[in-house]
Each structure stands twice: as C-alpha cells, then as structure tokens.
Design an enzyme around this catalytic site. Sequence first.
Site, PDB file in Angstrom:
ATOM      1  NE  ARG A 107      -2.282  -1.167   3.636  1.00 61.02           N
ATOM      2  CZ  ARG A 107      -1.680  -0.393   4.518  1.00 61.02           C
ATOM      3  NH1 ARG A 107      -1.689   0.926   4.372  1.00 61.02           N
ATOM      4  NH2 ARG A 107      -1.084  -0.900   5.583  1.00 61.02           N
ATOM      5  CE1 TYR A 162       0.298  -5.959  -1.925  1.00 68.28           C
ATOM      6  CE2 TYR A 162      -0.814  -4.041  -1.016  1.00 68.28           C
ATOM      7  CZ  TYR A 162      -0.256  -5.291  -0.851  1.00 68.28           C
ATOM      8  OH  TYR A 162      -0.271  -5.878   0.375  1.00 68.28           O
ATOM      9  CE  LYS A 205      -6.087  -3.186   4.973  1.00 68.56           C
ATOM     10  NZ  LYS A 205      -6.340  -3.670   6.322  1.00 68.56           N
ATOM     11  CG  HIS A 237      -6.905  -2.377  10.560  1.00 68.92           C
ATOM     12  ND1 HIS A 237      -5.595  -1.963  10.633  1.00 68.92           N
ATOM     13  CD2 HIS A 237      -6.906  -3.424   9.700  1.00 68.92           C
ATOM     14  CE1 HIS A 237      -4.845  -2.717   9.847  1.00 68.92           C
ATOM     15  NE2 HIS A 237      -5.610  -3.604   9.271  1.00 68.92           N
ATOM     16  CB  SER A 283      -0.520  -3.495   8.153  1.00 64.52           C
ATOM     17  OG  SER A 283      -1.558  -2.577   7.940  1.00 64.52           O
ATOM     18  CB  CYS A 324       1.015  -6.460  14.274  1.00 66.56           C
ATOM     19  SG  CYS A 324       2.078  -5.023  14.147  1.00 66.56           S
ATOM     20  CG  ASP A 354      -7.407  -6.669   7.567  1.00 66.47           C
ATOM     21  OD1 ASP A 354      -6.498  -6.363   8.357  1.00 66.47           O
ATOM     22  OD2 ASP A 354      -7.633  -6.036   6.517  1.00 66.47           O
ATOM     23  NE  ARG A 357       0.060  -8.488   2.356  1.00 69.62           N
ATOM     24  CZ  ARG A 357      -0.641  -7.824   3.269  1.00 69.62           C
ATOM     25  NH1 ARG A 357      -1.758  -8.296   3.746  1.00 69.62           N
ATOM     26  NH2 ARG A 357      -0.193  -6.672   3.725  1.00 69.62           N
TER      27      ARG A 357
HETATM   28  C1  OXD Z   1      -2.978  -4.250   5.692  1.00 72.24           C
HETATM   29  C2  OXD Z   1      -3.657  -5.416   5.105  1.00 72.24           C
HETATM   30  O1  OXD Z   1      -2.054  -3.705   5.081  1.00 72.24           O
HETATM   31  O2  OXD Z   1      -4.556  -5.966   5.765  1.00 72.24           O
HETATM   32  O3  OXD Z   1      -3.375  -3.859   6.800  1.00 72.24           O
HETATM   33  O4  OXD Z   1      -3.348  -5.804   3.959  1.00 72.24           O
HETATM   34 MN    MN Z   2      -5.043  -4.898   7.581  1.00 76.24          MN
END
Ligand code: OXD
Ligand code: MN
Length: 586
Positions: A67, A195, A204, A224, A246, A248, A273, A364
Amino acid sequence: MATPLENWVEESSRLTKPAKIVWCDGSEAENERLTADMLRDGTFVELNQKTFPNCHLHRSNPNDVARTEQLTFICTQKKEDAGPTNNWMAPVEAKDKLRPLFDGSMKGRTMYVVPYILGPEKSPYSKIGVEITDSAYVAASMRIMSRMGKAALDRLGSSADFVPGLHSLGDLDPNRRFITHFPEEKLIWSIGSGYGGNALLGKKCFALRIASWMARDQGWMAEHMLILGLEDPSGKVTYMAAAFPSACGKTNLAMMVSALESQGYRVWTVGDDIAWMHIAADGTLRAINPEAGFFGVAPGTNAKTNPNVMTAANRNTIYTNVAMTSTGEPWWEGIDGAPADGLISWKGEKWKPGDGPAAHPNARYTVPASQSPTLSKHWEDPAGIPISAIIFGGRRARLAPLVYESHDWQHGVFVGATMASETTAAATGAVGVSRRDPMAMLPFCGYNMADYFGHWLAMGGKMKNPPKIFHVNWFRKGADGKFLWPGYGENVRVLKWMLDRIEGRAAATETPIGSVPTASSLTLDGLNISRDTMKELLSVDTNDWLAEDQAVGEFFKKFGDRLPKAITEEQKALADRLTRSTVAAK
Ligand code: OXD
Ligand code: MN
C-alpha cells in the site's frame, strides 16, 4: 430505464474506453475463464496443480508491492474534515487530476464490473459495493475476498445504494498512482496500482475508509480488527475483537492453535482484518466480518506460526509475490524448510543465496475464509456475534507490558488512541520505525481522527455493558534483543486471562497505566518461561511511561481544539498517576 449502476458503468466506460465490458457473476465458470485468460497473458503462473490444486501465482510490478500511504487521499470539501493524519485533496482538484489519467486508460483492455456484498449475504448490516476494474487479478481476488457477483446484483436491484469504486491499472507509474476517496459522495477512484490494498477497493478503501465515515454518521463502528471466539472447557464461546497494525499477526491470532487445547480452550475465527460493529437493540455490541477471505502476509507463516492457514491455503488460493520451488510450489522466508535448488524469486528470476529475500517481505496469500479449519460456525450470523472484549496492540520492543486492562471504556479509548507500533513491510517506507497508530486506523480512518476518538467515546455511552478494553504486546524484547514472550499459540494464555477478567475470576495488580496480571493469575503450566522473564514482561517502568505520556501529548497537539476533552483529561490523569507513583516509590 437504466439503473443507477448501469448509468455509472456507461459513464465510466465513456471515460476509460475499454475494448469490452464483462459483468462478473461470481460463478465457477467465470472464474475458470478469468484464470485461463490470466495464464495465457502471464498475469498468473500455474503452481503445482497436484499439491496446490487451483492455486496460482501473481507477480506484481516490482514498483507496486505494498500500500502506498503517501499516494492515498481523503477528498473532503473541507481539509479539516480529513484531519491532520490524512493526505487531503479537494474533490474538484482530485477529479481534475485523475480524470485525464482515466481518460482512455482501458483502451484495448477488458473492463470488469465487479458487484460485491461486504458482510454476510443476509445481514441487515452488510453493504454493497461495485468495483470497475481493468485487472482480471483484481476481479478474481474480489471473488475470494467478498461475496461477489450475482448475489450482490440481486440484493442491489435497481437501487442506487452502493459504493462505486473505479479502478484502473493505468500505466503503473508511481508518479501517476493515486488512491482517492470521496467520503461525502461515497466514491472511490484508484489508478496506477494493481496491489491489494490499493486495488481491491472493497477492502481498505470501502470497508475501512468510506465505511468509517458512514459508521460515524450512522452510529456504528468500522474497525481494523480481527474477530475471534475463545471457547472455554464448558463449550461457551466468548468473542473478542482486536486491532493491531498491518502485519502484526492478526491473521495468526485469529486462526491460532491454542496451547491450552488439552485444558479445553480453543480459538474460532470470525475475521482476520476488519470488523463492522453495531449496537443491538439489547445494548450489546455485535460484530460482522465484512470480508469473505484472508489476504494475509506469507513470509513467516509456517506449520508452527499458523498451521491452519497452511492447511487452508493449499487449494483455490492466489499467491502474490511469493517465490516458487522447482516443483512449482509456493515458497517464502520462514516457511518450513530451507530454500532448495532451483528456487525462482518473486521477480521470476533464478534465486541463489545472497540475492536477498526470495519472496517479497509483503508477499501475500488470498484464501477463501470458508477453507479455514477454525472458521466459527457463527461467522455469517446475520445479527453478528456479541463482542465481550476489545484488544489493542502493537509491536513495541520496550515499554508496553504483555497485557494490561484499562479502567473503563473512556480510559480504553485513550489506550487505543495512544497506540504505537514499529512499521512493517505492509506499506511502502522504512520498516521498524516506531509510529503512532491510533486503533491501528492511522492509514484507514476516512475522516478527522479527533472526531473518530469522539465517535468512540460516544459509542461507549450507548452500550449497556461496553466490552472490556485490553492492550497487549507480544513483541517486548529483553536486553539481549530477543523476544521475551513465545507468542503464537501461547497467546491463548493471555486471552484466557482476559476471559477470566470478564468473568471476574482473575487477579490483577493496579498500575498507573491499568491492571496488569499478577504472576499467578496467568495460566503458564506447560510453558517453559522463567519467573524473571515473566516479571520483565509484566513490568511497568514509570519513567519510561512518563516520557511516553509526554510524546502522546505532542502527538495530540496535531488535532488542536478538535481533540475531545475526555482524551486530554485521560492524558493528564495518566501523568498524575505516574507522578504520584514515582513519588511513592522514593
Ligand atoms: C494491511 C492489510 O495492510 O490488511 O493492513 O493488507
Ligand atoms: Mn489490515
């Protein structure tokens, strides 16, 4: 008469001038066609169909792998409504800038019209979006990540109640890459990136940025957060929602294999998420997962850190920017086993030791949630599931103890508002730098974060029994630079402590920052961890926290008068408690 959706598709095609238009129905046959097209034009590389049936690898442009927060804009009429933590452009300026980029951007390409539902098909809390895109990869990914196709069109009918999102790959030049949101008209325009978070507009862009704006207006919350259920030995399941920045470990926590399974504690997954939460008629907070798939970070994932996703992602999965073995299987750093000869890097080149990571650190998997062995049987309950705890957390090598509980909702909102974490590869920019990330929403809040804190405070007042709010830190390090806590499946011990607090069973020590477990209130049997390490993990250093509270004060200055008074009061109260405890210790 044309429907609002047909009109918008017509208007968008006049601007982008595609060679043809395909309305996606979400069917198996359509997915096979999309896959075949992508295998033909190189967008997809086939993985080993014997061991990974219906799995494919997509290699994105090397300049387009995460991102891009610096190119993401909230376009409100007034700059103050986007707030000091968002990039802002006036709506007219943004459209004038992007319209020429969209003009003819789909020439010679197919335009896919991708209708989707965010949330369970039958839930009154679900919402409809439609993405127009010239990327077959995006269309195929949206099929995994949302309820895409006919179901959405049927629910929409001729209504105008959908969030339109116009997306084009453009020329993938970062100088012509913009991810723009128009929350006042509930519209998204994104160009120049293929992406995930920039291009799968349901995620998002809609489910967080636009939805957070809607949620503020309509009295609910778009967060989130993962959602999990903790089952106790009697079979009762208590649900918790957790916000971490993100990369974590939200997916790993939501899908964990509990280290206390033999004692009857298991974890069920509702989402990994995003959580949309509403106050039900009985005053409880109830959550739905707007998504239908997991778009998780692959590096570091293995049979120990997340065995369930390893099982889930061995079929019907799209891999992005992973490496590939000589037998056509996905590979990444941290997967079980060393790299074997013949590895192909994420860039599609032969890889040899010394070349740097073979998989991109933000590689991913995109996997249907329905394939998760831990999926809760209530994950699609139309009314949502009741939330008993909210957990905030981040990566903090120092300072924050393993877990603490806030005093009440208002204090908990302050704890969320002051979250900080070390940055990861999920967004472009330096990795490992500490930054403030309130409620893990810094990159995703579609309006002024001061108003967002105000909304959180107001929501607490409307709930009958607001969930308890906790803070966790799995990432605290000792003087030797090593993690003190083993994490992963052992994290269930912390969840169990929270459950015991909710049920009034566990003891805690009061500290200026909140309630920390007493050494004996955490279930540690079977875990090889020394008393000293536990002491260090649970310690609260008053001087460090005084410095932290000052840094928090500096951060809050950004918001000026718009910051709710209750937040300033909490900040001052913390400083007072810390000062009093330093004096008492002398
Ligand atoms: C992020 C995702 O970047 O969930 O938070 O992809
Ligand atoms: Mn996320």
